[in-house]
Design a protein around this motif. Structure first.
Motif, PDB file in Angstrom:
ATOM      1  N   PHE A 226       0.859  -1.165   0.000  1.00 39.87           N
ATOM      2  CA  PHE A 226       0.000   0.000   0.000  1.00 39.87           C
ATOM      3  C   PHE A 226       0.907   1.229   0.000  1.00 39.87           C
ATOM      4  CE2 PHE A 226      -3.088  -2.781   2.493  1.00 39.87           C
ATOM      5  CZ  PHE A 226      -3.939  -2.962   1.415  1.00 39.87           C
ATOM      6  N   HIS A 227       0.647   2.130  -0.932  1.00 39.01           N
ATOM      7  CA  HIS A 227       1.385   3.401  -0.962  1.00 39.01           C
ATOM      8  C   HIS A 227       0.419   4.486  -0.519  1.00 39.01           C
ATOM      9  CE1 HIS A 227       3.955   6.489  -3.402  1.00 39.01           C
ATOM     10  NE2 HIS A 227       4.007   6.676  -2.088  1.00 39.01           N
ATOM     11  N   LEU A 228       0.672   5.023   0.668  1.00 38.71           N
ATOM     12  CA  LEU A 228      -0.215   6.007   1.271  1.00 38.71           C
ATOM     13  C   LEU A 228       0.505   7.351   1.383  1.00 38.71           C
ATOM     14  CD1 LEU A 228      -2.444   5.499   4.422  1.00 38.71           C
ATOM     15  CD2 LEU A 228      -0.931   7.473   4.253  1.00 38.71           C
ATOM     16  N   VAL A 229      -0.134   8.388   0.898  1.00 38.90           N
ATOM     17  CA  VAL A 229       0.392   9.747   1.053  1.00 38.90           C
ATOM     18  C   VAL A 229      -0.626  10.545   1.862  1.00 38.90           C
ATOM     19  CG1 VAL A 229       1.195  11.845  -0.090  1.00 38.90           C
ATOM     20  CG2 VAL A 229       1.647   9.605  -1.134  1.00 38.90           C
ATOM     21  N   ARG A 230      -0.171  11.056   2.996  1.00 36.65           N
ATOM     22  CA  ARG A 230      -1.051  11.787   3.900  1.00 36.65           C
ATOM     23  C   ARG A 230      -0.581  13.233   4.030  1.00 36.65           C
ATOM     24  NH1 ARG A 230      -0.247   8.846   7.786  1.00 36.65           N
ATOM     25  NH2 ARG A 230       1.343   9.998   8.907  1.00 36.65           N
ATOM     26  N   THR A 231      -1.531  14.156   4.006  1.00 39.19           N
ATOM     27  CA  THR A 231      -1.240  15.567   4.245  1.00 39.19           C
ATOM     28  C   THR A 231      -1.966  15.997   5.505  1.00 39.19           C
ATOM     29  OG1 THR A 231      -1.078  15.941   1.852  1.00 39.19           O
ATOM     30  CG2 THR A 231      -1.239  17.889   3.262  1.00 39.19           C
ATOM     31  N   ALA A 232      -1.220  16.592   6.432  1.00 44.90           N
ATOM     32  CA  ALA A 232      -1.793  17.070   7.694  1.00 44.90           C
ATOM     33  C   ALA A 232      -2.037  18.568   7.598  1.00 44.90           C
ATOM     34  CB  ALA A 232      -0.850  16.763   8.851  1.00 44.90           C
ATOM     35  N   TYR A 233      -3.236  18.982   7.977  1.00 46.79           N
ATOM     36  CA  TYR A 233      -3.610  20.393   7.915  1.00 46.79           C
ATOM     37  C   TYR A 233      -3.876  20.929   9.316  1.00 46.79           C
ATOM     38  CZ  TYR A 233      -4.278  19.757   2.887  1.00 46.79           C
ATOM     39  OH  TYR A 233      -4.088  19.500   1.549  1.00 46.79           O
ATOM     40  N   ALA A 234      -3.364  22.118   9.573  1.00 46.53           N
ATOM     41  CA  ALA A 234      -3.622  22.793  10.843  1.00 46.53           C
ATOM     42  C   ALA A 234      -4.874  23.646  10.719  1.00 46.53           C
ATOM     43  CB  ALA A 234      -2.424  23.663  11.226  1.00 46.53           C
ATOM     44  N   THR A 235      -5.384  24.096  11.866  1.00 44.07           N
ATOM     45  CA  THR A 235      -6.521  25.004  11.866  1.00 44.07           C
ATOM     46  C   THR A 235      -6.186  26.235  11.029  1.00 44.07           C
ATOM     47  OG1 THR A 235      -7.148  24.262  14.074  1.00 44.07           O
ATOM     48  CG2 THR A 235      -8.049  26.367  13.330  1.00 44.07           C
ATOM     49  N   GLY A 236      -7.091  26.615  10.147  1.00 48.51           N
ATOM     50  CA  GLY A 236      -6.826  27.706   9.229  1.00 48.51           C
ATOM     51  C   GLY A 236      -6.499  27.225   7.834  1.00 48.51           C
ATOM     52  N   GLY A 237      -6.256  25.913   7.717  1.00 45.72           N
ATOM     53  CA  GLY A 237      -6.075  25.326   6.393  1.00 45.72           C
ATOM     54  C   GLY A 237      -4.650  25.172   5.920  1.00 45.72           C
ATOM     55  N   ARG A 238      -3.652  25.522   6.757  1.00 45.50           N
ATOM     56  CA  ARG A 238      -2.276  25.382   6.292  1.00 45.50           C
ATOM     57  C   ARG A 238      -1.829  23.929   6.380  1.00 45.50           C
ATOM     58  NH1 ARG A 238       3.469  28.358   8.011  1.00 45.50           N
ATOM     59  NH2 ARG A 238       4.691  27.133   6.523  1.00 45.50           N
ATOM     60  N   ALA A 239      -1.213  23.433   5.295  1.00 41.70           N
ATOM     61  CA  ALA A 239      -0.625  22.095   5.295  1.00 41.70           C
ATOM     62  C   ALA A 239       0.716  22.168   6.024  1.00 41.70           C
ATOM     63  CB  ALA A 239      -0.428  21.597   3.870  1.00 41.70           C
ATOM     64  N   VAL A 240       0.901  21.291   7.028  1.00 46.00           N
ATOM     65  CA  VAL A 240       2.116  21.361   7.844  1.00 46.00           C
ATOM     66  C   VAL A 240       2.976  20.109   7.734  1.00 46.00           C
ATOM     67  CG1 VAL A 240       1.175  23.004   9.503  1.00 46.00           C
ATOM     68  CG2 VAL A 240       0.802  20.542   9.861  1.00 46.00           C
ATOM     69  N   GLU A 241       2.458  19.076   7.088  1.00 44.04           N
ATOM     70  CA  GLU A 241       3.263  17.870   6.907  1.00 44.04           C
ATOM     71  C   GLU A 241       2.705  17.040   5.771  1.00 44.04           C
ATOM     72  OE1 GLU A 241       4.047  13.457   8.741  1.00 44.04           O
ATOM     73  OE2 GLU A 241       2.122  14.467   8.467  1.00 44.04           O
ATOM     74  N   VAL A 242       3.612  16.417   5.026  1.00 42.94           N
ATOM     75  CA  VAL A 242       3.263  15.382   4.052  1.00 42.94           C
ATOM     76  C   VAL A 242       4.021  14.132   4.460  1.00 42.94           C
ATOM     77  CG1 VAL A 242       3.494  14.599   1.669  1.00 42.94           C
ATOM     78  CG2 VAL A 242       2.768  16.941   2.142  1.00 42.94           C
ATOM     79  N   CYS A 243       3.311  13.026   4.593  1.00 45.42           N
ATOM     80  CA  CYS A 243       3.944  11.758   4.969  1.00 45.42           C
ATOM     81  C   CYS A 243       3.757  10.751   3.839  1.00 45.42           C
ATOM     82  CB  CYS A 243       3.341  11.212   6.259  1.00 45.42           C
ATOM     83  SG  CYS A 243       4.212   9.762   6.899  1.00 45.42           S
ATOM     84  N   ASP A 244       4.857  10.267   3.310  1.00 49.58           N
ATOM     85  CA  ASP A 244       4.861   9.289   2.220  1.00 49.58           C
ATOM     86  C   ASP A 244       5.180   7.928   2.831  1.00 49.58           C
ATOM     87  OD1 ASP A 244       5.575   7.672  -0.027  1.00 49.58           O
ATOM     88  OD2 ASP A 244       5.914   9.485  -1.191  1.00 49.58           O
ATOM     89  N   THR A 245       4.200   7.045   2.837  1.00 50.64           N
ATOM     90  CA  THR A 245       4.309   5.774   3.554  1.00 50.64           C
ATOM     91  C   THR A 245       4.141   4.596   2.607  1.00 50.64           C
ATOM     92  OG1 THR A 245       3.361   6.807   5.519  1.00 50.64           O
ATOM     93  CG2 THR A 245       3.359   4.414   5.459  1.00 50.64           C
ATOM     94  N   VAL A 246       4.970   3.576   2.801  1.00 50.03           N
ATOM     95  CA  VAL A 246       4.861   2.322   2.047  1.00 50.03           C
ATOM     96  C   VAL A 246       4.653   1.206   3.061  1.00 50.03           C
ATOM     97  CG1 VAL A 246       6.013   0.702   0.505  1.00 50.03           C
ATOM     98  CG2 VAL A 246       6.300   3.167   0.171  1.00 50.03           C
TER      99      VAL A 246
END
Length: 261
Positions: A226-246
């Motif tokens: 499984f190749h999972l890409v997750r983006t974490a968003y803070a309050t206000g809509g700013r993306a603060v992390e991208v996690c690329d997981t296998v």
């Protein structure tokens, strides 16, 4: 073949002989007649039972290895593959309560399921963001990110690798840029820095693993990831992390609770 009763070949079937043999052994594995770690009958035993040539038997065994059901050990034979512990990838794994208890999601969930979690192969670099990461974070490819790479283990078996990308302007000179990010992991550190997490967006697809992924996760032939890409968003809509997981596909069940409104 008294130890493992196998049916005879069906001469009226249009299914190739080697596939019939593979079907019989697969059925024995699925029914638990052959358990994890058990030795599959030898080539000589299968040749004698079915009255076929060695190449026919080898083709059948290769089918099972290609499906990730068996592994061949040089000089010992073919064995039913032992699968890593299954971890349920639940929709609430990033709930704030885990961070408040001082545990990152992987550790909290694995311990909750009775497994022993571990993280190794941790490397941290500062680098320019790739085009994809920059787009997801809403920055430019000239901007830098802190990249945290690691491998996750359950009971000593590798189950996934992950690389987190956090804007360097946020993570530089913080514990996020250190091997030990502290209790609750990097999400706890982000919230301490004032980036209260609001939601996550994940994209998941299944694919054939790359050579380095096979080595890192110790995958058997035929096991996809499984190749999972997750983006974490803070309050206000700013993306603060991208996690690329296998993730090893036979180590996970994807389980989500979705609202009906």
């Amino acid at each position: 073949m008294a130890e493992l009763p196998l049916p005879d070949l069906d001469p009226t079937s249009d299914r190739a002989v080697f596939r019939q043999i593979a079907d019989h052994i697969r059925h024995a594995i699925e029914q638990g007649i052959l358990a994890e770690g058990d030795k599959v009958p030898s080539e000589a035993q299968l040749m004698q039972h079915y009255g076929v040539a060695r190449m026919t038997v080898r083709n059948a065994l290769q089918v099972l290895q290609g499906e990730g059901l068996t592994v061949a050990e040089h000089g010992r034979g073919v064995f039913v593959r032992s699968h890593p512990p299954v971890r349920r990838l639940a929709s609430d794994r990033f709930a704030r309560r885990h961070r408040e208890q001082g545990k990152a999601a992987f550790i909290a969930e694995t311990e909750g399921a009775g497994g022993k979690p571990a993280v190794d192969s941790i490397t941290i670099t500062e680098e320019r963001a790739s085009a994809d990461v920059a787009e997801r974070l809403g920055i430019t490819s000239e901007d830098h990110v802190i990249a945290r790479s690691r491998r996750y283990m359950i009971d000593g078996q590798p189950v996934e690798t992950a690389v987190s990308y956090i804007p360097a302007e946020i993570a530089r000179d913080t514990r996020i840029a250190q091997p030990d990010s502290g209790p609750g992991g990097i999400y706890a550190r982000l919230e301490e820095l004032g980036y209260r997490l609001d939601h996550f967006v994940e994209e998941i697809r299944s694919r054939i693993p790359l050579r380095d992924e096979v080595r890192a996760l110790k995958l058997a032939p035929g096991v996809p990831v499984f190749h999972l890409v997750r983006t974490a968003y803070a309050t206000g809509g700013r993306a603060v992390e991208v996690c690329d997981t296998v993730m090893s596909s036979d180590a996970y069940v994807l389980s989500y609770e979705l609202p009906a409104r």
